[in-house]
Motif scaffolding. Sequence first.
Motif, PDB file in Angstrom:
ATOM      1  N   ASP A  56      29.823  37.884  20.126  1.00 33.61           N
ATOM      2  CA  ASP A  56      29.093  36.652  19.811  1.00 33.61           C
ATOM      3  C   ASP A  56      30.080  35.606  19.296  1.00 33.61           C
ATOM      4  O   ASP A  56      30.821  35.866  18.351  1.00 33.61           O
ATOM      5  N   PHE A  57      30.104  34.445  19.934  1.00 36.59           N
ATOM      6  CA  PHE A  57      30.931  33.343  19.449  1.00 36.59           C
ATOM      7  C   PHE A  57      30.303  32.678  18.227  1.00 36.59           C
ATOM      8  O   PHE A  57      30.931  31.866  17.556  1.00 36.59           O
ATOM      9  N   ASN A  61      30.145  23.979  18.434  1.00 34.74           N
ATOM     10  CA  ASN A  61      29.804  22.620  18.862  1.00 34.74           C
ATOM     11  C   ASN A  61      29.990  22.509  20.367  1.00 34.74           C
ATOM     12  O   ASN A  61      30.832  23.201  20.956  1.00 34.74           O
ATOM     13  N   VAL A  62      29.249  21.629  20.990  1.00 34.05           N
ATOM     14  CA  VAL A  62      29.316  21.462  22.433  1.00 34.05           C
ATOM     15  C   VAL A  62      30.716  21.066  22.900  1.00 34.05           C
ATOM     16  O   VAL A  62      31.116  21.386  24.019  1.00 34.05           O
ATOM     17  N   GLN A  63      31.518  20.420  22.056  1.00 32.95           N
ATOM     18  CA  GLN A  63      32.875  20.013  22.428  1.00 32.95           C
ATOM     19  C   GLN A  63      33.891  21.144  22.273  1.00 32.95           C
ATOM     20  O   GLN A  63      35.026  21.022  22.721  1.00 32.95           O
ATOM     21  N   LYS A  66      36.006  27.827  23.220  1.00 29.78           N
ATOM     22  CA  LYS A  66      36.123  29.105  22.527  1.00 29.78           C
ATOM     23  C   LYS A  66      36.821  30.117  23.434  1.00 29.78           C
ATOM     24  O   LYS A  66      36.552  30.197  24.638  1.00 29.78           O
ATOM     25  N   THR A  67      37.696  30.908  22.837  1.00 28.45           N
ATOM     26  CA  THR A  67      38.454  31.918  23.569  1.00 28.45           C
ATOM     27  C   THR A  67      38.357  33.252  22.842  1.00 28.45           C
ATOM     28  O   THR A  67      38.424  33.296  21.615  1.00 28.45           O
ATOM     29  N   LYS A  68      38.200  34.303  23.599  1.00 31.01           N
ATOM     30  CA  LYS A  68      38.160  35.653  23.046  1.00 31.01           C
ATOM     31  C   LYS A  68      39.035  36.540  23.913  1.00 31.01           C
ATOM     32  O   LYS A  68      38.899  36.564  25.134  1.00 31.01           O
ATOM     33  N   ILE A 125      45.177  42.118  28.495  1.00 35.30           N
ATOM     34  CA  ILE A 125      44.129  41.356  27.816  1.00 35.30           C
ATOM     35  C   ILE A 125      43.280  40.645  28.862  1.00 35.30           C
ATOM     36  O   ILE A 125      43.811  40.023  29.788  1.00 35.30           O
ATOM     37  N   VAL A 126      41.971  40.748  28.707  1.00 36.44           N
ATOM     38  CA  VAL A 126      41.039  39.940  29.487  1.00 36.44           C
ATOM     39  C   VAL A 126      40.650  38.781  28.581  1.00 36.44           C
ATOM     40  O   VAL A 126      40.022  38.985  27.541  1.00 36.44           O
ATOM     41  N   ARG A 127      41.081  37.586  28.951  1.00 39.32           N
ATOM     42  CA  ARG A 127      40.802  36.396  28.143  1.00 39.32           C
ATOM     43  C   ARG A 127      39.533  35.724  28.662  1.00 39.32           C
ATOM     44  O   ARG A 127      39.453  35.331  29.831  1.00 39.32           O
ATOM     45  N   VAL A 128      38.530  35.615  27.780  1.00 38.25           N
ATOM     46  CA  VAL A 128      37.261  34.967  28.099  1.00 38.25           C
ATOM     47  C   VAL A 128      37.280  33.584  27.460  1.00 38.25           C
ATOM     48  O   VAL A 128      37.542  33.456  26.263  1.00 38.25           O
ATOM     49  N   ILE A 129      37.024  32.545  28.259  1.00 35.48           N
ATOM     50  CA  ILE A 129      37.076  31.162  27.790  1.00 35.48           C
ATOM     51  C   ILE A 129      35.718  30.510  28.073  1.00 35.48           C
ATOM     52  O   ILE A 129      35.224  30.576  29.205  1.00 35.48           O
ATOM     53  N   TYR A 130      35.148  29.894  27.045  1.00 34.76           N
ATOM     54  CA  TYR A 130      33.856  29.216  27.201  1.00 34.76           C
ATOM     55  C   TYR A 130      34.007  27.751  26.822  1.00 34.76           C
ATOM     56  O   TYR A 130      34.465  27.425  25.731  1.00 34.76           O
TER      57      TYR A 130
END
Length: 166
Positions: A56-57, A61-63, A66-68, A125-130
């Motif tokens: 869970d991030f 904020n909409v701007q 986020k990276t995990k 690493i699997v980098r997830v970017i939102y």
Amino acid sequence: MMKKIDPILLAIIVIVIIIIGGVFSVADFSGDTDIAKYQTDTEEKPKIELSENTFDFGAINVQDIKTKDVKIKNSGQKSLVLSGFTTSCNWTFVQLIQGDKESPRFSMHYTDPWQAEISPGEKAIVRVIYQPNLMPVQGSVSRSVVFKTNDPDNPSVNISFTANVK
């Protein structure tokens, strides 16, 4: 006495044979023909381990971007192959990081035949970017990243996340 074959009928038959041959040659090309395949009951096989497959991030904020980083390891005895990276939307991206090498950024509509191989005992690493600002949304969202492996126990890996976009 032999009957003559109508040249138009002969041309149609030849065209149909060519089309069927083309369909079979394209259908046989899967892009991963050189990837070793294993059975679930095989002792020596690749085995993917993930540090987590859901997270869970929180409130963002909409701007925000986020990276995990999700750690993966090949705990098997054979090379682990990862391919077919995709995401559930065009504002979620995924990358594979191996040492100092980075894959392309994949998303829902950017797919590529790119693949990576992780040797036994190695990590990546699997980098997830939102990036919610690419399609502004507000409220609770659920998104995911999916990729294929040659681990017979986990042929498709799904990493999902939630966020509350403000």
